[in-house]
Design an enzyme around this catalytic site. Structure first.
Site, PDB file in Angstrom:
ATOM      1  CB  VAL A 134      -0.958  -0.026   1.212  1.00 59.00           C
ATOM      2  CG1 VAL A 134      -1.615   1.324   1.433  1.00 59.00           C
ATOM      3  CG2 VAL A 134      -2.011  -1.104   1.004  1.00 59.00           C
TER       4      VAL A 134
ATOM      5  CG  ASP B 238       9.280  -0.139   5.638  1.00 61.63           C
ATOM      6  OD1 ASP B 238       8.250  -0.322   4.974  1.00 61.63           O
ATOM      7  OD2 ASP B 238       9.751  -0.995   6.430  1.00 61.63           O
TER       8      ASP B 238
ATOM      9  CB  THR C 214      -4.233  -4.012  10.272  1.00 62.61           C
ATOM     10  OG1 THR C 214      -4.594  -4.060   8.888  1.00 62.61           O
ATOM     11  CG2 THR C 214      -4.002  -2.576  10.683  1.00 62.61           C
TER      12      THR C 214
ATOM     13  CB  CYS D  25      -7.213  -7.936   2.017  1.00 65.32           C
ATOM     14  SG  CYS D  25      -6.021  -6.605   1.828  1.00 65.32           S
TER      15      CYS D  25
ATOM     16  NE  ARG E 221       1.288  -9.885   2.648  1.00 64.12           N
ATOM     17  CZ  ARG E 221       1.040  -8.581   2.584  1.00 64.12           C
ATOM     18  NH1 ARG E 221       1.195  -7.826   3.652  1.00 64.12           N
ATOM     19  NH2 ARG E 221       0.622  -8.026   1.481  1.00 64.12           N
TER      20      ARG E 221
HETATM   21  N1  LIG Z   1      -1.848  -5.545   0.199  1.00 61.71           N
HETATM   22  C1  LIG Z   1      -3.049  -5.173  -0.198  1.00 61.71           C
HETATM   23  O1  LIG Z   1      -3.480  -5.573  -1.258  1.00 61.71           O
HETATM   24  C2  LIG Z   1      -3.900  -4.227   0.616  1.00 61.71           C
HETATM   25  C3  LIG Z   1      -5.016  -3.658   0.020  1.00 61.71           C
HETATM   26  C4  LIG Z   1      -5.801  -2.786   0.740  1.00 61.71           C
HETATM   27  C5  LIG Z   1      -5.481  -2.514   2.065  1.00 61.71           C
HETATM   28  N2  LIG Z   1      -4.399  -3.094   2.646  1.00 61.71           N
HETATM   29  C6  LIG Z   1      -4.095  -2.749   4.044  1.00 61.71           C
HETATM   30  O2  LIG Z   1      -3.018  -1.833   4.057  1.00 61.71           O
HETATM   31  C7  LIG Z   1      -2.208  -2.034   5.223  1.00 61.71           C
HETATM   32  C8  LIG Z   1      -0.774  -2.305   4.813  1.00 61.71           C
HETATM   33  O3  LIG Z   1      -0.730  -3.500   4.064  1.00 61.71           O
HETATM   34  P1  LIG Z   1       0.443  -3.842   3.062  1.00 61.71           P
HETATM   35  O4  LIG Z   1      -0.064  -4.955   2.200  1.00 61.71           O
HETATM   36  O5  LIG Z   1       0.966  -2.617   2.417  1.00 61.71           O
HETATM   37  O6  LIG Z   1       1.540  -4.406   4.080  1.00 61.71           O
HETATM   38  P2  LIG Z   1       3.077  -4.760   3.745  1.00 61.71           P
HETATM   39  O7  LIG Z   1       3.467  -5.797   4.725  1.00 61.71           O
HETATM   40  O8  LIG Z   1       3.251  -5.013   2.294  1.00 61.71           O
HETATM   41  O9  LIG Z   1       3.848  -3.417   4.088  1.00 61.71           O
HETATM   42  C9  LIG Z   1       3.896  -2.854   5.333  1.00 61.71           C
HETATM   43  C10 LIG Z   1       5.246  -2.190   5.504  1.00 61.71           C
HETATM   44  O10 LIG Z   1       5.216  -1.491   6.736  1.00 61.71           O
HETATM   45  C11 LIG Z   1       6.481  -1.609   7.352  1.00 61.71           C
HETATM   46  N3  LIG Z   1       6.288  -1.339   8.762  1.00 61.71           N
HETATM   47  C12 LIG Z   1       5.707  -2.113   9.704  1.00 61.71           C
HETATM   48  N4  LIG Z   1       5.680  -1.466  10.875  1.00 61.71           N
HETATM   49  C13 LIG Z   1       6.227  -0.251  10.667  1.00 61.71           C
HETATM   50  C14 LIG Z   1       6.484   0.859  11.498  1.00 61.71           C
HETATM   51  N5  LIG Z   1       6.102   0.869  12.768  1.00 61.71           N
HETATM   52  N6  LIG Z   1       7.098   1.929  10.969  1.00 61.71           N
HETATM   53  C15 LIG Z   1       7.477   1.938   9.676  1.00 61.71           C
HETATM   54  N7  LIG Z   1       7.253   0.904   8.838  1.00 61.71           N
HETATM   55  C16 LIG Z   1       6.638  -0.163   9.336  1.00 61.71           C
HETATM   56  C17 LIG Z   1       6.949  -3.009   7.000  1.00 61.71           C
HETATM   57  O11 LIG Z   1       8.358  -3.117   7.078  1.00 61.71           O
HETATM   58  C18 LIG Z   1       6.429  -3.146   5.561  1.00 61.71           C
HETATM   59  O12 LIG Z   1       7.395  -2.765   4.608  1.00 61.71           O
HETATM   60  C19 LIG Z   1      -2.856  -3.175   5.984  1.00 61.71           C
HETATM   61  O13 LIG Z   1      -3.744  -2.652   6.926  1.00 61.71           O
HETATM   62  C20 LIG Z   1      -3.649  -3.898   4.902  1.00 61.71           C
HETATM   63  O14 LIG Z   1      -4.748  -4.602   5.418  1.00 61.71           O
HETATM   64  C21 LIG Z   1      -3.585  -3.929   1.945  1.00 61.71           C
END
Ligand SMILES: NC(=O)c1ccc[n+]([C@@H]2O[C@H](COP(=O)([O-])OP(=O)(O)OC[C@H]3O[C@@H](n4cnc5c(N)ncnc54)[C@H](O)[C@@H]3O)[C@@H](O)[C@H]2O)c1
Length: 401
Positions: free
Chosen positions: A11, A29, A83, A257, A325
């Site tokens: 995201v 990050d 999350t 998700c 995942r």
């Molecule tokens: N992947 C999807 O398709 C998607 C779609 C819609 C919504 N979401 C939501 O978006 C959110 C993020 O998901 P994602 O898929 O991008 O996750 P991801 O795991 O791909 O990325 C999250 C990133 O955050 C970093 N991170 C974690 N804790 C941190 C902190 N305290 N400070 C700085 N960086 C930190 C991690 O190192 C990682 O690179 C989640 O709530 C998810 O449910 C994801």
């Protein structure tokens, strides 16, 4: 305007790539390896081109960091951290809490904080705002908004620009500023009356998918028991021009998700005294598909998998992405190993997983197709083993759901 995006995963990096055209973006990050790679202009996310990152870096409009000092003078912060669920399958807001701490302790001037991470209704108002205020050493009044992310990794027809974006501010000023930010790179913004509506809508969208996938997975089992083709039946139902939406069966649901978000909704429902039996049941049906598939494979192979070599083809949770995942392949492999099968897996897109490398697509007694990437041909899958079970509906000559 300077924008800090906390979390540079699916995201956060996707937003950074779009926002980089208009704003100075700092991608924060806490994973040093990701930060180093991003600063070299190498994207680790499908759909985010390295060439785009490199052009923003060259223009001075993007850099990644893990130093909190780099976000201190920002104007706007986007939270895009995971999350997940706890080991008891409850909402786990520890990453959100850490992001709030980073913001609270380091940002000393008023900014707009937008949450894009998926969570239950009330998270922005009752969790994020109080947490940032708790960690803040000065009495700063930030603005707060939610805009749930709808990115579908690996998809090219819908992106940040043409996917309508929901949003709501905690105050009118937050709403106006949120609209200003996203309207640069998103064509259609949909403001709703409260952050809770936006948060609930996001959860309901994914719950709708989870429940319908569970329904079609249950129907696949019924169709098999009745000796009817599930795919022909679905195509037949799909000729109805209204009131029907086609979902296809699979080994289960994966990704960050769909297996997770409905549990956030169920948890908050139950906490508030509302039953979520349908959502809970859908989750169970999807989780049980792996065992159903292994049962079918075992029944077709003289009732025993003991000592047989089984190749699981495709371990990513969906085609053409490297994301593993919550992949259904995990449970399928577990059930196979529990029954004494010698399991290996093949996935050209994933490459390595759990410290193991992708095995050749050949030489097994049994192959089970969980995910079919476009780069893998049907012909090569059919040549990989004398018995093939396909859970995707894409390998026409194989046995399957
Ligand atoms: N992947 C999807 O398709 C998607 C779609 C819609 C919504 N979401 C939501 O978006 C959110 C993020 O998901 P994602 O898929 O991008 O996750 P991801 O795991 O791909 O990325 C999250 C990133 O955050 C970093 N991170 C974690 N804790 C941190 C902190 N305290 N400070 C700085 N960086 C930190 C991690 O190192 C990682 O690179 C989640 O709530 C998810 O449910 C994801």
């Amino acid at each position: 305007m300077k924008v800090a995006i906390i979390g540079q995963g699916y995201v956060g990096l996707t937003i950074s790539a779009f926002a980089g055209e208009y704003f100075d973006v700092v991608g924060f990050d806490n994973n040093t390896k990701i930060v180093e790679q991003l600063n070299k202009g190498i994207s680790h996310i499908e759909g985010v081109e390295s060439s785009v990152l490199r052009s923003w870096i060259k223009a001075g409009r993007y850099r990644a960091t893990n130093s909190v000092r780099d976000i201190a003078d920002t104007d706007l912060v986007v939270i895009a951290v995971p999350t997940p669920l706890t080991s008891e399958r409850k909402p786990d807001l520890t990453f959100i809490d850490a992001a709030c701490r980073t913001i609270g302790e380091n940002i000393k001037t008023p900014v707009l904080v937008i949450n894009e991470s998926t969570s239950f209704p009330g998270t922005l108002r009752n969790y994020i705002k109080p947490a940032i205020e708790k960690y803040s050493t000065s009495r700063i009044e930030h603005l707060y908004a939610i805009s749930p992310e709808r990115v579908d990794p690996g998809r090219s027809d819908f992106n940040q620009r043409n996917t309508p974006r929901l949003f709501a501010g905690l105050t009118p000023e937050a709403s106006v500023k949120t609209r200003d930010f996203y309207s640069r790179f998103c064509d259609q913004l949909v403001e709703v009356s409260s952050p809770e509506v936006a948060e609930a809508a996001k959860l309901f969208e994914n719950t709708f998918r989870q429940v319908n996938i569970a329904l079609v997975n249950e129907f696949a089992q019924i169709a098999h028991a009745l000796g009817i083709s599930i795919y022909e039946t679905l195509d037949a139902a799909n000729t109805k021009p209204y009131g029907f939406m086609k979902f296809t069966p699979s080994a289960g649901v994966g990704g960050h998700c769909i297996p997770v978000d409905p549990t956030y909704l169920a948890a908050v429902a139950e906490e508030n005294g509302a039953p979520a039996t349908f959502i809970r049941r859908a989750n169970i049906v999807n989780l049980e598909m792996s065992e159903y598939i292994v049962n079918r494979v075992q029944a077709d192979n003289d009732g025993s998998l003991q000592g047989k070599s089984v190749l699981v083809v495709g371990v990513a949770y969906k085609p053409n992405v490297a994301d593993v995942r919550e992949t259904a392949a995990e449970l399928v492999i577990k059930h196979l190993r529990d029954r004494g099968a010698v399991v290996s897996w093949h996935d050209e897109v994933v490459g390595s997983w759990h410290g193991e490398s992708s095995a050749p697509l050949s030489g097994a007694d049994i192959a089970i197709v969980i995910t079919k990437h476009d780069v893998v041909s049907e012909r090569d899958i059919l040549a990989s083993a004398p018995y093939i079970f396909d859970t995707t509906g894409k390998v026409a000559e194989a046995k399957g759901l």
